[in-house]
Design a protein around this motif. Structure first.
Motif, PDB file in Angstrom:
ATOM      1  N   PHE A   8       0.790  -1.232   0.000  1.00  0.00           N
ATOM      2  CA  PHE A   8       0.000   0.000   0.000  1.00  0.00           C
ATOM      3  C   PHE A   8       0.817   1.273   0.000  1.00  0.00           C
ATOM      4  CE2 PHE A   8       0.476   1.236   4.414  1.00  0.00           C
ATOM      5  CZ  PHE A   8       0.730   0.047   5.068  1.00  0.00           C
ATOM      6  N   SER A  47     -14.643   7.499   6.395  1.00  0.00           N
ATOM      7  CA  SER A  47     -15.164   7.952   5.102  1.00  0.00           C
ATOM      8  C   SER A  47     -15.169   9.475   5.003  1.00  0.00           C
ATOM      9  CB  SER A  47     -16.560   7.386   4.837  1.00  0.00           C
ATOM     10  OG  SER A  47     -17.446   7.759   5.862  1.00  0.00           O
ATOM     11  N   ARG A  73      -3.972   1.723   4.146  1.00  0.00           N
ATOM     12  CA  ARG A  73      -4.519   0.635   3.313  1.00  0.00           C
ATOM     13  C   ARG A  73      -5.924   0.980   2.834  1.00  0.00           C
ATOM     14  NH1 ARG A  73      -2.034  -2.368   7.062  1.00  0.00           N
ATOM     15  NH2 ARG A  73      -3.930  -2.717   8.254  1.00  0.00           N
ATOM     16  N   ASN A  74      -6.750   1.505   3.736  1.00  0.00           N
ATOM     17  CA  ASN A  74      -8.121   1.870   3.360  1.00  0.00           C
ATOM     18  C   ASN A  74      -8.137   3.045   2.386  1.00  0.00           C
ATOM     19  OD1 ASN A  74      -9.367  -0.163   4.854  1.00  0.00           O
ATOM     20  ND2 ASN A  74      -9.353   1.068   6.707  1.00  0.00           N
ATOM     21  N   ALA A 109      -5.811   3.772   0.257  1.00  0.00           N
ATOM     22  CA  ALA A 109      -5.292   3.282  -1.024  1.00  0.00           C
ATOM     23  C   ALA A 109      -6.393   2.662  -1.883  1.00  0.00           C
ATOM     24  CB  ALA A 109      -4.170   2.277  -0.791  1.00  0.00           C
ATOM     25  N   LYS A 110      -7.450   2.205  -1.253  1.00  0.00           N
ATOM     26  CA  LYS A 110      -8.582   1.635  -1.996  1.00  0.00           C
ATOM     27  C   LYS A 110      -9.402   2.727  -2.688  1.00  0.00           C
ATOM     28  CE  LYS A 110      -9.022  -2.148   1.277  1.00  0.00           C
ATOM     29  NZ  LYS A 110      -9.807  -2.690   2.406  1.00  0.00           N
ATOM     30  N   LEU A 111      -9.224   3.990  -2.247  1.00  0.00           N
ATOM     31  CA  LEU A 111     -10.025   5.101  -2.756  1.00  0.00           C
ATOM     32  C   LEU A 111      -9.298   5.997  -3.748  1.00  0.00           C
ATOM     33  CD1 LEU A 111     -11.638   6.233   0.632  1.00  0.00           C
ATOM     34  CD2 LEU A 111     -12.599   4.677  -1.093  1.00  0.00           C
ATOM     35  N   THR A 112      -7.996   5.829  -3.881  1.00  0.00           N
ATOM     36  CA  THR A 112      -7.224   6.733  -4.728  1.00  0.00           C
ATOM     37  C   THR A 112      -6.010   6.030  -5.312  1.00  0.00           C
ATOM     38  OG1 THR A 112      -6.095   8.876  -4.824  1.00  0.00           O
ATOM     39  CG2 THR A 112      -5.870   7.640  -2.771  1.00  0.00           C
ATOM     40  N   ALA A 113      -5.578   6.510  -6.470  1.00  0.00           N
ATOM     41  CA  ALA A 113      -4.352   6.004  -7.093  1.00  0.00           C
ATOM     42  C   ALA A 113      -3.154   6.884  -6.752  1.00  0.00           C
ATOM     43  CB  ALA A 113      -4.536   5.934  -8.601  1.00  0.00           C
TER      44      ALA A 113
END
Length: 170
Positions: free
Chosen positions: A9, A59, A101-102, A104-108
């Motif tokens: 990540f 969030s 880690r969380n 990283a799931k929302l952005t590049a």
């Protein structure tokens, strides 16, 4: 967390040298109650305090963070990695790892971790030396700690840039 898990990540700091043109870096000091933010200039040489996000839930925190990143043309994140003084990882490191880690799931947007040991201590001492009141220190410490973290990373990137220049001349 093993170094293999961390690789999943985040990117090595040196990867931030290859960001496009005037992309800025955003520094984060993740606390339990707040997230201090700092922003680099477009040359990625100077860090400045940006703001402090009062943490609510992931969030909402992530949405605010990513909104600011978009507004300011951020191409990479430098996140304070809260190692213990002996270099081991503790509960704060684990919480930071989970946040990253969380996110990283929302952005590049690439994220690099930066050892933040003693950053808050150094910033608090600086504010005390500047005769800032306890209340004022409380207002400033997180975003200035983020600035301290980001500036350390920017200084290291400048060193890496200088090391790379002779190769680019070949």
């Amino acid at each position: 967390m093993t170094s293999t898990q961390k690789q999943a990540f985040h990117v090595p700091l040196a990867d931030l040298l290859d960001l496009p043109g005037k992309a800025r870096l955003l520094g984060l000091d993740l606390g339990t109650k707040t997230i201090g933010l700092a922003l680099s200039d477009v040359t990625r040489r100077v860090a400045s305090p940006l703001e402090t996000i009062r943490r609510t839930k992931f969030s909402a925190d992530a949405a605010r963070l990513l909104d600011l990143a978009e507004q300011h043309g951020v191409g990479g994140l430098v996140i304070g990695w809260p190692l213990n003084m002996d270099g081991s990882e503790g509960p704060r490191t684990q919480a930071t790892g989970a946040f990253v880690r969380n996110l990283a799931k929302l952005t590049a947007v690439p994220m690099a971790l930066w050892d933040e040991r003693l950053s808050t201590v150094a910033v608090t001492r600086m504010l005390i030396d500047a005769d800032a009141s306890r209340a004022r220190r409380g207002e400033l410490v997180d975003k200035i700690a983020a600035t301290y973290i980001l500036q350390g990373a920017l200084d290291r990137l400048e060193g890496l840039r200088r090391e790379r220049r002779p190769e680019e001349a070949d």
